[in-house]
Design a protein around this motif. Structure first.
Motif, PDB file in Angstrom:
ATOM      1  N   GLY A   1      48.866  33.133  -1.269  1.00 45.28           N
ATOM      2  CA  GLY A   1      49.254  33.766  -2.514  1.00 45.28           C
ATOM      3  C   GLY A   1      49.819  32.827  -3.562  1.00 45.28           C
ATOM      4  O   GLY A   1      50.488  33.270  -4.499  1.00 45.28           O
ATOM      5  N   TYR A   2      49.552  31.540  -3.437  1.00 42.85           N
ATOM      6  CA  TYR A   2      50.023  30.581  -4.444  1.00 42.85           C
ATOM      7  C   TYR A   2      49.159  30.683  -5.691  1.00 42.85           C
ATOM      8  O   TYR A   2      47.972  30.965  -5.617  1.00 42.85           O
ATOM      9  CB  TYR A   2      49.984  29.154  -3.891  1.00 42.85           C
ATOM     10  CG  TYR A   2      51.140  28.844  -2.975  1.00 42.85           C
ATOM     11  CD1 TYR A   2      52.216  28.098  -3.420  1.00 42.85           C
ATOM     12  CD2 TYR A   2      51.161  29.312  -1.668  1.00 42.85           C
ATOM     13  CE1 TYR A   2      53.284  27.819  -2.583  1.00 42.85           C
ATOM     14  CE2 TYR A   2      52.225  29.043  -0.833  1.00 42.85           C
ATOM     15  CZ  TYR A   2      53.283  28.300  -1.298  1.00 42.85           C
ATOM     16  OH  TYR A   2      54.343  28.036  -0.467  1.00 42.85           O
ATOM     17  N   LEU A   3      49.775  30.414  -6.827  1.00 43.24           N
ATOM     18  CA  LEU A   3      49.097  30.482  -8.118  1.00 43.24           C
ATOM     19  C   LEU A   3      49.105  29.109  -8.771  1.00 43.24           C
ATOM     20  O   LEU A   3      49.846  28.222  -8.366  1.00 43.24           O
ATOM     21  CB  LEU A   3      49.819  31.466  -9.033  1.00 43.24           C
ATOM     22  CG  LEU A   3      49.963  32.890  -8.507  1.00 43.24           C
ATOM     23  CD1 LEU A   3      50.891  33.682  -9.398  1.00 43.24           C
ATOM     24  CD2 LEU A   3      48.612  33.555  -8.412  1.00 43.24           C
ATOM     25  N   GLY A   4      48.339  28.947  -9.805  1.00 40.55           N
ATOM     26  CA  GLY A   4      48.336  27.699 -10.559  1.00 40.55           C
ATOM     27  C   GLY A   4      48.028  26.500  -9.678  1.00 40.55           C
ATOM     28  O   GLY A   4      48.657  25.460  -9.797  1.00 40.55           O
ATOM     29  N   ILE A   5      47.054  26.638  -8.810  1.00 43.43           N
ATOM     30  CA  ILE A   5      46.719  25.562  -7.878  1.00 43.43           C
ATOM     31  C   ILE A   5      46.010  24.448  -8.638  1.00 43.43           C
ATOM     32  O   ILE A   5      45.015  24.685  -9.323  1.00 43.43           O
ATOM     33  CB  ILE A   5      45.846  26.085  -6.718  1.00 43.43           C
ATOM     34  CG1 ILE A   5      46.614  27.142  -5.936  1.00 43.43           C
ATOM     35  CG2 ILE A   5      45.398  24.944  -5.820  1.00 43.43           C
ATOM     36  CD1 ILE A   5      45.801  27.868  -4.897  1.00 43.43           C
ATOM     37  N   GLU A   6      46.539  23.243  -8.521  1.00 40.66           N
ATOM     38  CA  GLU A   6      45.955  22.066  -9.149  1.00 40.66           C
ATOM     39  C   GLU A   6      45.599  21.075  -8.060  1.00 40.66           C
ATOM     40  O   GLU A   6      46.407  20.809  -7.180  1.00 40.66           O
ATOM     41  CB  GLU A   6      46.941  21.437 -10.133  1.00 40.66           C
ATOM     42  CG  GLU A   6      47.289  22.345 -11.288  1.00 40.66           C
ATOM     43  CD  GLU A   6      48.311  21.732 -12.223  1.00 40.66           C
ATOM     44  OE1 GLU A   6      48.617  20.525 -12.080  1.00 40.66           O
ATOM     45  OE2 GLU A   6      48.804  22.460 -13.092  1.00 40.66           O
ATOM     46  N   ALA A   7      44.393  20.531  -8.120  1.00 42.96           N
ATOM     47  CA  ALA A   7      43.927  19.608  -7.097  1.00 42.96           C
ATOM     48  C   ALA A   7      43.264  18.403  -7.746  1.00 42.96           C
ATOM     49  O   ALA A   7      42.548  18.534  -8.727  1.00 42.96           O
ATOM     50  CB  ALA A   7      42.934  20.307  -6.165  1.00 42.96           C
ATOM     51  N   SER A   8      43.525  17.231  -7.179  1.00 45.15           N
ATOM     52  CA  SER A   8      42.900  15.997  -7.628  1.00 45.15           C
ATOM     53  C   SER A   8      42.313  15.294  -6.407  1.00 45.15           C
ATOM     54  O   SER A   8      43.063  14.768  -5.580  1.00 45.15           O
ATOM     55  CB  SER A   8      43.929  15.093  -8.313  1.00 45.15           C
ATOM     56  OG  SER A   8      43.373  13.823  -8.535  1.00 45.15           O
ATOM     57  N   LYS A   9      40.986  15.302  -6.288  1.00 49.46           N
ATOM     58  CA  LYS A   9      40.342  14.652  -5.146  1.00 49.46           C
ATOM     59  C   LYS A   9      40.554  13.148  -5.170  1.00 49.46           C
ATOM     60  O   LYS A   9      40.687  12.531  -4.116  1.00 49.46           O
ATOM     61  CB  LYS A   9      38.854  14.975  -5.105  1.00 49.46           C
ATOM     62  CG  LYS A   9      38.573  16.374  -4.646  1.00 49.46           C
ATOM     63  CD  LYS A   9      37.095  16.592  -4.437  1.00 49.46           C
ATOM     64  CE  LYS A   9      36.859  17.994  -3.919  1.00 49.46           C
ATOM     65  NZ  LYS A   9      35.474  18.247  -3.609  1.00 49.46           N
ATOM     66  N   ASP A  10      40.585  12.563  -6.360  1.00 48.57           N
ATOM     67  CA  ASP A  10      40.782  11.112  -6.458  1.00 48.57           C
ATOM     68  C   ASP A  10      42.152  10.704  -5.915  1.00 48.57           C
ATOM     69  O   ASP A  10      42.267   9.717  -5.198  1.00 48.57           O
ATOM     70  CB  ASP A  10      40.653  10.644  -7.909  1.00 48.57           C
ATOM     71  CG  ASP A  10      39.243  10.826  -8.443  1.00 48.57           C
ATOM     72  OD1 ASP A  10      38.295  10.844  -7.624  1.00 48.57           O
ATOM     73  OD2 ASP A  10      39.087  10.941  -9.671  1.00 48.57           O
ATOM     74  N   ALA A  11      43.182  11.439  -6.270  1.00 47.76           N
ATOM     75  CA  ALA A  11      44.543  11.124  -5.809  1.00 47.76           C
ATOM     76  C   ALA A  11      44.830  11.729  -4.444  1.00 47.76           C
ATOM     77  O   ALA A  11      45.775  11.311  -3.769  1.00 47.76           O
ATOM     78  CB  ALA A  11      45.564  11.624  -6.816  1.00 47.76           C
ATOM     79  N   GLY A  12      44.059  12.732  -4.029  1.00 48.64           N
ATOM     80  CA  GLY A  12      44.285  13.396  -2.752  1.00 48.64           C
ATOM     81  C   GLY A  12      45.468  14.344  -2.784  1.00 48.64           C
ATOM     82  O   GLY A  12      46.088  14.599  -1.756  1.00 48.64           O
TER      83      GLY A  12
END
Length: 188
Positions: free
Chosen positions: A62-73
């Protein structure tokens, strides 16, 4: 008069005891080594599988505002909460709310071995005056094991679900590589 003092004493005990019980029931904080143990897991799969599993676990929790960066991991998200109205003599009406932030770090240490680290923070956001909008946020690292264990179990389930798919994809890649190589011509 005696009955009145007994009634007041009983009322005082009834009001005070629940607060004492909840203070004792507070979950114990983990030591630094215990916290490090629940914050980290190593999986025998690729970084791609662990990364997508961590994102799926945050969504399932139920987390919101998920931000992901594959380059930084890195992957981060936060929970949502309703703010509560509060009154301060100096600032007037304001708002206060608590949210939780999760931050993952995904690192492939060697091919097929990926480490996942998790930090959870409790955020207290305050708006001191609704009129002037003076905002402040304080974050504190969560040191109890239960929230880490619950989120890591979701990641474990997602990794277990994706692991056979990765094995099938690897097998298909290997078979197409061997099928695509030309055989030597015996006549030539």
């Amino acid at each position: 008069m005696n009955k009145l003092s007994l009634a007041l004493a009983a009322l005082a005990m009834a009001v005070c005891l629940p607060g004492q019980v909840t203070a004792r029931e507070k979950l114990p904080e983990l030591s630094a080594s215990e916290l490090a143990a629940v914050q980290s897991r190593t999986y025998p799969v690729s970084e791609k599988v662990v990364f997508s599993s961590a994102v799926a676990a945050l969504q399932a929790a139920g987390y919101l505002g998920i931000e992901a960066s594959k380059d930084a991991g890195t992957i981060s998200g936060h929970t949502d909460a309703k703010s509560k109205l509060m009154f301060n003599i100096f600032w007037g009406l304001g708002k206060k709310k608590y949210t939780q932030t999760a931050q993952f770090l995904v690192e492939e240490m060697q091919p097929g071995q990926t480490t996942l680290r998790l930090n959870l923070f409790l955020n207290e956001s305050k708006t001191r005056s609704i009129v002037f909008g003076n905002k402040a946020t304080d974050a504190m690292l969560i040191r109890q094991g239960e929230p880490y264990t619950a989120l890591m179990q979701l990641v474990d389930a997602e990794v277990a679900r994706r692991k056979p798919l990765e094995a099938k994809a690897d097998a298909a890649t290997e078979s197409s590589d061997t099928a695509g190589t030309p055989a030597s011509d015996p006549e030539g």
